[in-house]
Structure formats: structure tokens, C-alpha cells
Design an enzyme around this catalytic site. Structure first.
Site, PDB file in Angstrom:
ATOM      1  N   GLY A 289       0.801  -1.221   0.000  1.00 49.33           N
ATOM      2  CA  GLY A 289       0.000   0.000   0.000  1.00 49.33           C
ATOM      3  C   GLY A 289       0.831   1.268   0.000  1.00 49.33           C
ATOM      4  O   GLY A 289       0.404   2.296  -0.539  1.00 49.33           O
ATOM      5  N   ASP A 290       2.034   1.230   0.594  1.00 45.56           N
ATOM      6  CA  ASP A 290       2.866   2.435   0.669  1.00 45.56           C
ATOM      7  C   ASP A 290       3.292   2.943  -0.702  1.00 45.56           C
ATOM      8  O   ASP A 290       3.043   4.104  -1.045  1.00 45.56           O
ATOM      9  CB  ASP A 290       4.087   2.176   1.548  1.00 45.56           C
ATOM     10  CG  ASP A 290       3.748   2.145   3.026  1.00 45.56           C
ATOM     11  OD1 ASP A 290       3.796   3.209   3.659  1.00 45.56           O
ATOM     12  OD2 ASP A 290       3.424   1.069   3.531  1.00 45.56           O
ATOM     13  N   PRO A 291       3.984   2.130  -1.519  1.00 42.69           N
ATOM     14  CA  PRO A 291       4.391   2.667  -2.817  1.00 42.69           C
ATOM     15  C   PRO A 291       3.221   2.924  -3.751  1.00 42.69           C
ATOM     16  O   PRO A 291       3.283   3.834  -4.590  1.00 42.69           O
ATOM     17  CB  PRO A 291       5.330   1.592  -3.365  1.00 42.69           C
ATOM     18  CG  PRO A 291       4.926   0.340  -2.676  1.00 42.69           C
ATOM     19  CD  PRO A 291       4.495   0.771  -1.299  1.00 42.69           C
TER      20      PRO A 291
ATOM     21  N   GLY B 269       1.994   6.188  -2.706  1.00 39.46           N
ATOM     22  CA  GLY B 269       3.014   7.158  -3.049  1.00 39.46           C
ATOM     23  C   GLY B 269       2.995   7.515  -4.517  1.00 39.46           C
ATOM     24  O   GLY B 269       3.137   8.688  -4.898  1.00 39.46           O
TER      25      GLY B 269
END
Length: 829
Positions: A597-599, A602
Site C-alpha cells: 500500500g505504501d508505494p 506514493g
């Protein structure tokens, strides 16, 4: 109450559509090109979708209402293509190919995902199209890039996700070496290629607005995934270790526990979180055992710890325990199913779901709406996806014969437009843009890394007293710890600058506000409310610089009942429903090997930032942008929640298999537990070629396998036959033999494979720049290329505080004496 221009509460219908005069043509098939242009259509771009005579394949993938196949009612197609116009062209036919050229005469951007090996017969080579349409931005998406040893290899989603190193890590902490590594649910390789294609195309358009030329962009889906591998690639390039889906976590407790009515993911990575949990559990005696004394010990003994904890979890309702834990700042999240997503109070209060426009007579569905909220930019979802060839008459018969004349109206108050746009080949499309970066961990730094790749100057604000977490965690170069030796920090902060400020000193806030006056974008991903308490919230920033564009990235978003809850990417993987559809079989949740989910959020934040720059260039206005990791993750999981919203049924877990294609799996090859090869067959020609390649041409005439439906029906038998062939061969031998026969095949690649991969090295994706403390280490580079504004890693990650003096003197005009005084007072370090 009066509504100001950048009031977050302003109705979407009253906000500007920043891309409303951009004309985009989309060619190809499937998800990648379609999702990239969907993002643009949401912000107002006029998109013309060009489909082949038989229609886009997503028309046939569903989900369908009541499982009745209807090419006009595929949920995936409807989601990807709302608000687009549609034409039907056979690009192999000269008259139709001429019609495409006419459309391109009046377009600004072309995005296509036609495989490189198929472009020549269709006259769809990107460079040739650009030569014929010099003002056009031509973005081509492919599995392995347009050049390099594997550029001509056939690939489906399965092959690319295993080629990108992501599958080798999933399911995380598996105890089953006999079972294969797993692809992520859905089409995540295509979605990530789409995210990168969308923001790269918008950056090129922003450059074109400022007087730049058209150009060719190339996006490699494999490289997009390798660039997202979190710590995995770096464990090999910094410490020589091969990572694996097998084994356990370094820290504990971090795992899924069974509650009375569902599963809860617990992730206690900080000591205070563990102590809060111990107190909540009633301070059991075993919690004081020596083997549980710290997070590393708890990680080493995680199985024993889980056995002691499980009875306590079993007594709880999962939703109740989620809220109880979060109220005590204990990181936890339910392992949601799709039914939970649609009833969740947080997503409902944030108005995340919207009504998808549907053709006449069709039931409506509620899809995910937007991956970010903006105080100034609106979005639309007003028209249903086009019927096949719906707009042929209007768009092909009545297209003006003259080439479109492009005009731009830039706001003179836009600092970026007033700076000279550099034309040197070494500058990226965001040359002249400056970013003040308060972000840390992964979501925010991944966003600002892409901005740096695109040519923006990124200035990191850091603290010597509380260094960025990625400076403090392994892998460290050669196993030796140090704030400048951590692989993860050195990966996510390439090409940036670092200054040190101590925000316990009021003067540090004044220095930061002075820097804001010289920046275009401000990015932060602290917990909601923290940046405002520091005196650097958006309201303060816009007083200093009214046209500031500020992005706040967080797990749950800046509003809603969960906004103050602790959020990690792994927790949101559970809460989004991704884990519930990612195991080996239905009912067995599987944790992904990266905090995906982070990248993903991002990358979508980069798209939002560039849209904000385009909006400001036209209006002179800044804005505040709220990016939710959870909502961004739902955007790339449409097949899962569409199945629920259309049929009120949870999606099946398919592991490495596909709902329609067979064979489609990951097969054991000769070698150890990490050596596997993926094979996927999508049509009858490929099926016949596979049968011949494995030395069993009679299989093509076997009535058990005479059609795709029959091959699905007898898939277990088919997989056994193929495994008997693959297990006797090296994975590369099998893949190369099948590729030479025209069959999509690819080994599962580990971090070691990727670090040494000749294809990635020949393409220049892997970079090795000299770093002051760790020397030359291999890092992931830029997963796209641009012909007119080349993007590259322009420098290694900064040593802590290396640029403090230079930034303060060059931007703020501080003298050496003033900087020395600030250092003596502890304001800077």
C-alpha cells in the site's frame, strides 16, 4: 459560511477539473493503459478509447451481474472506462490506421500498451508515431520495456508479477516450501505500470505547457515492481542475503490472530506498543519471560508467543478489539472481507464510494471514486463506459481536417512558470520545481523519490535527535549499522538533499517557513495533526506562500473516525481486503511480502502533485491534497469489491490461477525451494504451441482440454502434466524454450536474481553511484524513460544533514556567521 477557493469542504461540482482541455487517445488492451487514462478522465481529460474489432479483453473478464457473461456489462470494463468516448478500429487495416492518425493529429497524449513484438504490423512503434506527430506525448507500457534481451518476451500479469520479485516474498512467513510463491491478487503489475505511466505523462505534459516539446515515454511494468521491493533487493546488495517467503519476521509480535468472528492483524514494532498490549491483556506472567524481553527476541520466538496469545484473542469480537487496540495506540487492523469494506463507517463518512454511471437498463454499482481529496481540484464520473464502437460516427466522420493548434495559458503568478525552464538533456520534466520534504518511512519518501527522478529539487528536512526510521533499520552495508549506511534510506532518498532542523526550537519553524517561500510542493506523512502542531500546517503555509501545494499522506486520510489511528502499510493491506483474497485458498488469508500500500499510494500521490502543478499553472492557486493509503489501495482492487457489490458474494481466492485462463500457474522447476517457473496460456495458438514445446502435441487433441472452459474444468490434471515437464528442467531453460515457441513463461525471480539480472543491467535500470560512506551499491533506478527530458538518478542519497549550510546560504541568503549562530543555538545541526 463563505466558501473560499481552496476550502476542502467545497462541493466537488464547484471545483476545477485541472485536465479539462487535455485530449488523450488510449490504445491497447486490458488494464494498464485503461487505468492510466481513467485517472486522467477523473480529472477532466477528454479520453478516446480505441478498441480492436473484438473489443477490449476486460469486456469479457467481468465480474458480471449474476455471472451472466455480457461484454457490455463487465464490471471491470465499466470501472476502467467511465467518462471515455469509444471507437472501434482494426489497426491492421490501412484505412483504420489512417483514422487513428487523424485522431492523433488532434490529441495531446497517446497512451498504449501494445507489446513491443506486436507494434510493427500495427504501425504502433512509439518513436515512429512521435515522428509523425512531433507535438504528441507518446507513452508506451510494456512488460519488460521496449529494449533489452527480454523486450520481445510474451507476458501476462502472472509472468510479470513473478518477474518483479514481489511473488518470491509471498505469502510472507510461509511454512510450506512445497507450495509455490504467490502473485498478488488481481492485476497489480498492470496497475503499477498504469500509475507510473499516468504521472510520467502528466509530468511531460506539464513540461510541454511550459514550452517543451512532445516526446516518447517508455514504462516497464517489471521495473515498476522492482522499484517497490521495500527492503528485499537491498538485503542482497547491502548484505549478500537472499530473501524468501519462507521463515519468520525479524520483529514481533506481528501476525494474524483468530478472534471470535474474524482475524486481526497485530503489528507491535515499537516497545511502547508491546507494553500497552501487555497491559491490555492483563499483564500475564509469561510476558516477563526472558525470551520475550525485546522486539527482536519476540520475533525469534514468534511461534511460541503466538500460542500464548491466541486464547486471549479468541475471546474478542474483531471489530471491538480493533478499536480497543487503536485507542491505546496499539497497531492493529481487521483482516477485512469485501462485505466489511462496503459497510465501513470510515470510508462512508469520507464519501469514498460513488455511483458508477451505467448504461440504460443496467443496475448501478458503487465503485471506489478517487485516491485523493483536494481543496481545489474536482473530479467527475458522469458518463457510462462506451459501448463498442459507440462514437465511431461522431469522432471519425466529423473530425476536423486541420491539425489541432495547441495553446497554453499559464498564470504569471506560478513560480515554476516564471523560472527559466532548462533545455539541457540532463534535466527532467519537473526541472525548476522545488519540493520541501518532511516525509519519512516509506509512503512519503517513495512519492518524493519519483519527483526527484522527474527532475524536481527535493530538500529533505531531518532531525539529528530523531533520525528517519529508515536510517536506523537493516539492511546496513556489510552489516555495520550507521545513519548513513542503511539500504532502505539510501534507496528511497536517491537524488535528494538533506538539512537538519530541531523543531523543539521555535527558530527552526521560522527557518522552515522561510524555505516554504522558495518551494512549490510541500510533502509530509506524519500522523494527522502533527504537522499543524509543529506550526507548519497548510493554513500557516498558505499565509506565507498563498500558492503553496501541500500533500499530506497518511494511512486513513486526514478526516473520518479512524484518521488518528496508527497505520502501517501492512495493517492497511489487511484492512483493505487484499490479504483476504491473497492466500492459497478461500478462507486462508495471505500476507504480502512487501507493504504494498505504501508505494501504491506514493505513486498516486505523485499524480496528484503534478495535477496540482498543472492546476496552479493555469489558475495561480495552490491547494491542499489529502492522500489516503487505504483508499489508494482500494482503487487497484476493483475485481474484488466489484464481485461483492454486483453479486453480494465474496471473490474466490485463485492463488496463481486465473478465473478464465488455463494453464495459468507457477510450477516447480529443478532446484531448491525458490526455483519456480510461471506459464500462462491465453488463446488456442498458445495452447497448441505449449503442447508441442513440452513434447506432447497429442494434448492439443485431448478432449479434456479442447477449449478454455474444459481446460479450467480439468486444471488439476493439466497442472500435473506440466509439472512433470518443468520439474526436470532448470527454470530458465524451461522459460526460454517456451518463449521461443510463443508461450508466455517467466521464472520467479528473487532479490538475488534481480540484482544480477542482465536484462535490467543492460537497460540501465540498476544504478550504482558512489556514496560517501557505503561506496557503490546497487539500487533500483527509474522504471520509465523519456526521450526529451531524460529522467535518471542524479545522485546518491544524502549523508545526514550534508546540505544544511548550502541550502540555507543559497536559498535564504544566510551568512556563514548566521548559520554558525543557529548551530550554536541548536536550531540546525
Amino acid at each position: 459560511m463563505s466558501i473560499v477557493a481552496d476550502d476542502p469542504a467545497r462541493p466537488e461540482s464547484m471545483k476545477a477539473l485541472p485536465l479539462d482541455d487535455i485530449r488523450v487517445v488510449e490504445c491497447g488492451d486490458g488494464i494498464a493503459a485503461a487505468f492510466a487514462t481513467k485517472l486522467m478522465a477523473l480529472l477532466g481529460a477528454r479520453v478516446i478509447k480505441v478498441e480492436p474489432p473484438e473489443g477490449d479483453r476486460t469486456r469479457f473478464r467481468g465480474p458480471f451481474f449474476d455471472d451472466r457473461i455480457d461484454p457490455g456489462a463487465s464490471g471491470l470494463f465499466l470501472y476502467l472506462n467511465a467518462d471515455k468516448s469509444g471507437v472501434r478500429l482494426d489497426l491492421r487495416a490501412a484505412p483504420d490506421r489512417t483514422e487513428l492518425d487523424t485522431l492523433l493529429d488532434h490529441a495531446d497524449i497517446l497512451i498504449h500498451n501494445i507489446p513491443p513484438s506486436e507494434r510493427a504490423p500495427l504501425r504502433m512503434e512509439s518513436t515512429a508515431i512521435h515522428a509523425a506527430h512531433p507535438d504528441l506525448i507518446v507513452t508506451g507500457i510494456s512488460a519488460y520495456g521496449d529494449c533489452g534481451p527480454r523486450s520481445g518476451w510474451r507476458a501476462y500479469e502472472l509472468n510479470v508479477i513473478h518477474a518483479g520479485g514481489v511473488a518470491a516474498l509471498a505469502p510472507l512467513c510461509s511454512k510450506r516450501p512445497d507450495l509455490p510463491p504467490l502473485k498478488l491478487y488481481g492485476h497489480q503489475a498492470e496497475f503499477q505500470a498504469a500509475n507510473h505511466a499516468a504521472f510520467a505523462s502528466m509530468a511531460a505534459w506539464f513540461h510541454r505547457m511550459r514550452g517543451g516539446p512532445g516526446q516518447v515515454i517508455e514504462v516497464s511494468a517489471q521495473e515498476c515492481l522492482v522499484a517497490m521491493l521495500e527492503l528485499s533487493l537491498l538485503f542482497y546488495t547491502y548484505m549478500g542475503l537472499r530473501t524468501s517467503r519462507l521463515g519468520g519476521r525479524l520483529l514481533g509480535p506481528w501476525r494474524m490472530f483468530d478472534c471470535r468472528n474474524g482475524k486481526l492483524l497485530l503489528a507491535c514494532v515499537e516497545e511502547h506498543q508491546w507494553q500497552s498490549l501487555v497491559k491490555l491483556m492483563g499483564e500475564p506472567e509469561w510476558a516477563r519471560e526472558e525470551i520475550f524481553k525485546d522486539r527482536l527476541s519476540r520475533g525469534r520466538h514468534s511461534d511460541a508467543l503466538a500460542l500464548l496469545m491466541q486464547d486471549w484473542f479468541s475471546q474478542w469480537d474483531v471489530t471491538e478489539l480493533f478499536h480497543v487496540c487503536q485507542q491505546r495506540r496499539i497497531p492493529a487492523a481487521p483482516v477485512n472481507r469485501m462485505a466489511d469494506i462496503f459497510t465501513d463507517q470510515h470510508l462512508r463518512e469520507r464519501n469514498f464510494f460513488s455511483s458508477l454511471p451505467a448504461p440504460d437498463g443496467m443496475r448501478r454499482v458503487e465503485p471506489a471514486s478517487m485516491p485523493f481529496k483536494s481543496s481545489a481540484m474536482g473530479w467527475r464520473m458522469a458518463r457510462p463506459a462506451p459501448r463498442l464502437g459507440q462514437d465511431n460516427a461522431e469522432l471519425l466522420l466529423h473530425t476536423p481536417s486541420s491539425r489541432r493548434e495547441t495553446r497554453f495559458s499559464l498564470s504569471s503568478s506560478d513560480p515554476a512558470s516564471s523560472r527559466q525552464v532548462q533545455s539541457e538533456s540532463s534535466r527532467g520534466p519537473l526541472a525548476g520545481i522545488r519540493v520541501l520534504d518532511f516525509s519519512w518511512i516509506w509512503q512519503g519518501p517513495f512519492c518524493t523519490l519519483q519527483l526527484a527522478h522527474l527532475g524536481a529539487e527535493v530538500i529533505r528536512i531531518e532531525s539529528a535527535k530523531k533520525p528517519e526510521i529508515n536510517r536506523l533499520i537493516p539492511p546496513f552495508a556489510d552489516g555495520k549499522a550507521g545513519v548513513n549506511r542503511a539500504g532502505s534510506f539510501n534507496q528511497w532518498n536517491q537524488g535528494k538533499r538533506s538539512i537538519l532542523l530541531d523543531f523543539s526550537q521555535p527558530a527552526a519553524v521560522e527557518v522552515a517557513l522561510a524555505l516554504v517561500q522558495h518551494c512549490d510542493l510541500v510533502v509530509e506523512n506524519f500522523a494527522p495533526g502533527v504537522i499543524s502542531r509543529m506550526g507548519l500546517g497548510y493554513e500557516k503555509l498558505r499565509q506565507v506562500k498563498p500558492d503553496t501545494i501541500m500533500l499530506s499522506l497518511s494511512g486513513y486520510g486526514q478526516s473520518g473516525p479512524y484518521s488518528r489511528y496508527v497505520s502501517y502499510g501492512g495493517l492497511l493491506g489487511a484492512q483493505s481486503g487484499l490479504f483476504s483474497v491473497s492466500g492459497y485458498r478461500t478462507g486462508e488469508a495471505g500476507e504480502t511480502g512487501i507493504t504494498y500500500g505504501d508505494p501504491n499510494s506514493g505513486a498516486l500521490a505523485v499524480f496528484a502533485a503534478i495535477a496540482g502543478l498543472i492546476h496552479r499553472a493555469r489558475t495561480g492557486r495552490g491547494q491542499y491534497i489529502d492522500v489516503s493509503l487505504w483508499e489508494a489501495l482500494e482503487m487497484v482492487m476493483p475485481e474484488a469489491w466489484l464481485q461483492y457489490t454486483m453479486n453480494r458474494r465474496e471473490p474466490d481466492v485463485t492463488a496463481n490461477r486465473d478465473r478464465w485462463m488455463a494453464p495459468h500457474n507457477c510450477y516447480k522447476s529443478k532446484g531448491d525451494s525458490e526455483e519456480w517457473v510461471t506459464i500462462a496460456v491465453g488463446n488456442e495458438a498458445e495452447w497448441s504451441s505449449l503442447c508441442s514445446a513440452i513434447g506432447q502435441p497429442a494434448l492439443a487433441r485431448d478432449q479434456r482440454f479442447a477449449s478454455p472452459a474444459l481446460r479450467k474444468q480439468h486444471e488439476d490434471e493439466l497442472d500435473e502434466i506440466i509439472t512433470r515437464w518443468t520439474v526436470e528442467r532448470d527454470r530458465w531453460e524451461a522459460a526460454e524454450l517456451l518463449q521461443s515457441a510463443g508461450v508466455a513463461a517467466m521464472p520467479t525471480l528473487t532479490n538475488k536474481d534481480l540484482a544480477l539480472d542482465p536484462h535490467l543491467r543492460q537497460r540501465g535500470f540498476l544504478v550504482e553511484l558512489e556514496h560517501p560512506e557505503v561506496g557503490k551499491r546497487t539500487h533500483a533506478g527509474v522504471p520509465w524513460t523519456m526521450s526529451a527530458t531524460p529522467c535518471k538518478v542524479r545522485g546518491p542519497a544524502p549523508v545526514l544533514g550534508a546540505d544544511t549550510d548550502q541550502v540555507l546560504s543559497s536559498l535564504l541568503g544566510f551568512s556563514g556567521e548566521k548559520i554558525a549562530a543557529l548551530r550554536r543555538d541548536g536550531v540546525v545541526a
